[in-house]
Scaffold this motif. Structure first.
Motif, PDB file in Angstrom:
ATOM      1  N   ARG A 165       4.748   8.944   7.508  1.00 28.17           N
ATOM      2  CA  ARG A 165       3.620   8.385   7.208  1.00 28.17           C
ATOM      3  C   ARG A 165       3.920   6.535   7.400  1.00 28.17           C
ATOM      4  O   ARG A 165       3.309   5.506   7.545  1.00 28.17           O
ATOM      5  CB  ARG A 165       3.333   7.980   5.490  1.00 28.17           C
ATOM      6  CG  ARG A 165       2.355   8.156   4.809  1.00 28.17           C
ATOM      7  CD  ARG A 165       1.273   7.841   4.963  1.00 28.17           C
ATOM      8  NE  ARG A 165      -0.169   7.623   4.446  1.00 28.17           N
ATOM      9  CZ  ARG A 165      -0.838   7.019   4.931  1.00 28.17           C
ATOM     10  NH1 ARG A 165      -1.470   7.324   6.112  1.00 28.17           N
ATOM     11  NH2 ARG A 165      -1.941   5.915   3.799  1.00 28.17           N
ATOM     12  N   MET A 194       0.611  -1.487  -0.217  1.00 30.62           N
ATOM     13  CA  MET A 194       0.110  -0.550  -0.229  1.00 30.62           C
ATOM     14  C   MET A 194       1.125   1.420   0.428  1.00 30.62           C
ATOM     15  O   MET A 194       0.927   2.155  -0.655  1.00 30.62           O
ATOM     16  CB  MET A 194      -0.836   0.023   1.135  1.00 30.62           C
ATOM     17  CG  MET A 194      -2.167   1.027   1.208  1.00 30.62           C
ATOM     18  SD  MET A 194      -2.787   1.604   2.504  1.00 30.62           S
ATOM     19  CE  MET A 194      -1.733   1.913   3.485  1.00 30.62           C
ATOM     20  N   THR A 231       2.515   6.394  -6.776  1.00 32.52           N
ATOM     21  CA  THR A 231       1.217   8.107  -7.120  1.00 32.52           C
ATOM     22  C   THR A 231       1.286   9.376  -6.772  1.00 32.52           C
ATOM     23  O   THR A 231       1.504  10.116  -8.130  1.00 32.52           O
ATOM     24  CB  THR A 231       0.157   7.582  -6.360  1.00 32.52           C
ATOM     25  OG1 THR A 231      -0.484   6.170  -6.348  1.00 32.52           O
ATOM     26  CG2 THR A 231      -1.192   8.295  -7.023  1.00 32.52           C
ATOM     27  N   GLU A 232       2.502   9.523  -5.665  1.00 33.81           N
ATOM     28  CA  GLU A 232       2.728  10.732  -5.590  1.00 33.81           C
ATOM     29  C   GLU A 232       4.023  11.556  -6.264  1.00 33.81           C
ATOM     30  O   GLU A 232       4.571  12.441  -6.915  1.00 33.81           O
ATOM     31  CB  GLU A 232       4.016  10.521  -3.800  1.00 33.81           C
ATOM     32  CG  GLU A 232       3.014  10.910  -3.006  1.00 33.81           C
ATOM     33  CD  GLU A 232       2.920  12.267  -2.380  1.00 33.81           C
ATOM     34  OE1 GLU A 232       2.335  11.813  -1.063  1.00 33.81           O
ATOM     35  OE2 GLU A 232       3.439  13.429  -3.020  1.00 33.81           O
ATOM     36  N   GLU A 271       1.663   4.232  -3.025  1.00 31.38           N
ATOM     37  CA  GLU A 271       1.026   6.163  -2.523  1.00 31.38           C
ATOM     38  C   GLU A 271       2.155   6.702  -2.783  1.00 31.38           C
ATOM     39  O   GLU A 271       2.461   7.714  -3.382  1.00 31.38           O
ATOM     40  CB  GLU A 271       0.817   5.832  -0.710  1.00 31.38           C
ATOM     41  CG  GLU A 271      -0.359   5.527  -0.227  1.00 31.38           C
ATOM     42  CD  GLU A 271      -0.651   6.127   0.848  1.00 31.38           C
ATOM     43  OE1 GLU A 271       0.340   6.789   1.536  1.00 31.38           O
ATOM     44  OE2 GLU A 271      -1.304   5.100   1.601  1.00 31.38           O
ATOM     45  N   GLN A 309       2.814  12.038  -9.984  1.00 30.43           N
ATOM     46  CA  GLN A 309       1.717  13.786  -9.796  1.00 30.43           C
ATOM     47  C   GLN A 309       2.996  14.473 -10.342  1.00 30.43           C
ATOM     48  O   GLN A 309       2.972  15.926 -10.418  1.00 30.43           O
ATOM     49  CB  GLN A 309       1.109  13.912  -8.535  1.00 30.43           C
ATOM     50  CG  GLN A 309       0.208  14.093  -8.910  1.00 30.43           C
ATOM     51  CD  GLN A 309      -0.445  14.674  -7.756  1.00 30.43           C
ATOM     52  OE1 GLN A 309      -0.171  15.204  -6.490  1.00 30.43           O
ATOM     53  NE2 GLN A 309      -1.615  15.137  -7.394  1.00 30.43           N
TER      54      GLN A 309
END
Lengths: 186, 141
Positions: A162, A23, A30-31, A27, A34
């Motif tokens: 995180r 997971m 994806t970060e 994340e 972007q």
């Protein structure tokens, strides 16, 4: 008597931690995507395999040449703190008539590049293509590109609590009690 | 409810109406349109020039939480200023945090989620970013 089935608990915890790591990798990916400046760079980032060697679980993110270009930039604007820049400069992939970091034309012939072996006509060997592009003489794709630092920034953001938060949730919600074996003594 | 537009609009409005942020960004005498061009709802900074400052308000990828009907949204605000005015970036970020942390904005309770200091930006510019998180249900009525 109270016993704890540690073998079964460790096996289950291992599965939970692997799921959490997957997971987190999603994340991070994806970060990073972007943060990439180019669609090619974002498309060139992907998830690699999950390894478990000697009890250490690792989830890998793989970046191809477009992702590297996006991350560290190109030409005179490239990030020279790239730890692999020296290795790249001393490899056959580097343009042999490029004494500095500016984007320069390659000599004629078949050469190895980051994108594989390519054949060059040698129209402008060693010529500063950035200058020609900024003057509008040749295509804009020869303009230098600043580094996006997308992957490093994403890693820094994720490292700011995180990772720890996700792992602590796994530990807090783990059903430790299911592995206790309580038997009454006769 | 998932409504990034409402969140971004509310945060942008809050920033535009704050005299301290406007002052630090040299926008005191600017029109509302000029302010909206400097305090934008995108992460775009490559067109920044002429010693203008820019505040980028945008949504980052959301995070999964244990409850499947909820999601953790991430709001990021980056402040880009010319290198010569680098300290103003920190002042603006400090003010942004004061305006948003532990406040209800656009119907959401927003919390500070971290800052990273120096972020990538345009040539001769300096950028500082800050993140906030908020929770929302994934069901839109």
């Amino acid at each position: 008597m109270i016993k704890f089935n540690s073998d079964a608990a460790i096996l289950h915890l291992h599965k939970r931690l692997t799921a959490a790591l997957l997971m987190l990798r999603e994340e991070l990916l994806t970060e990073a995507k972007q943060g990439m400046k180019t669609p090619e760079g974002a498309a060139d980032l992907g998830a690699g395999e999950v390894k478990n060697v000697a009890g250490i679980i690792s989830a890998i993110i793989i970046g191809g040449p477009w992702a590297i270009i996006d991350e560290y930039g190109t030409g005179s604007m490239m990030d020279t703190s790239n730890p692999f820049l020296g290795q790249y400069r001393n490899s056959p992939l580097w343009n042999p008539v490029r004494p500095d970091n500016k984007i320069r034309g390659r000599p004629a012939g078949s050469q190895q590049t980051m994108f594989g072996t390519k054949s060059f006509r040698g129209n402008a060997p060693g010529i500063d293509l950035e200058q020609l592009a900024s003057a509008g003489i040749i295509d804009e794709k020869y303009l230098p590109q600043p580094p996006s630092k997308a992957l490093r920034t994403a890693l820094q953001w994720m490292a700011m609590g995180r990772f720890q938060r996700v792992i602590s949730v796994v530990l807090e919600t783990f059903p430790w009690g299911s592995y206790l074996i309580v038997t009454p003594l006769r | 409810m998932i409504d990034p537009e409402a969140t971004l609009n509310a945060v942008q409005r809050l920033m535009i109406e704050d005299p301290e942020i406007i002052n630090h960004m040299n926008l005191t005498n600017a029109t509302i349109i000029e302010k909206a061009k400097s305090i934008i709802k995108r992460s775009q900074y490559n067109d920044i020039a002429n010693s203008n400052s820019r505040l980028c308000i945008y949504i980052r990828p959301s995070r999964r939480v244990r409850n499947q009907i909820c999601t953790e949204g991430v709001l990021q605000i980056d402040c880009h200023v010319p290198v010569s005015r680098d300290m103003y970036a920190y002042k603006i970020i400090k003010r942004v945090n004061k305006l948003l942390h532990n406040q209800v904005v656009g119907g959401r309770k927003i919390y500070y989620d971290g800052e990273l200091g120096d972020l990538p930006t345009a040539l001769n510019y300096f950028c500082v970013g800050i993140r906030f998180n908020f929770h929302a249900t994934v069901i839109n009525p």
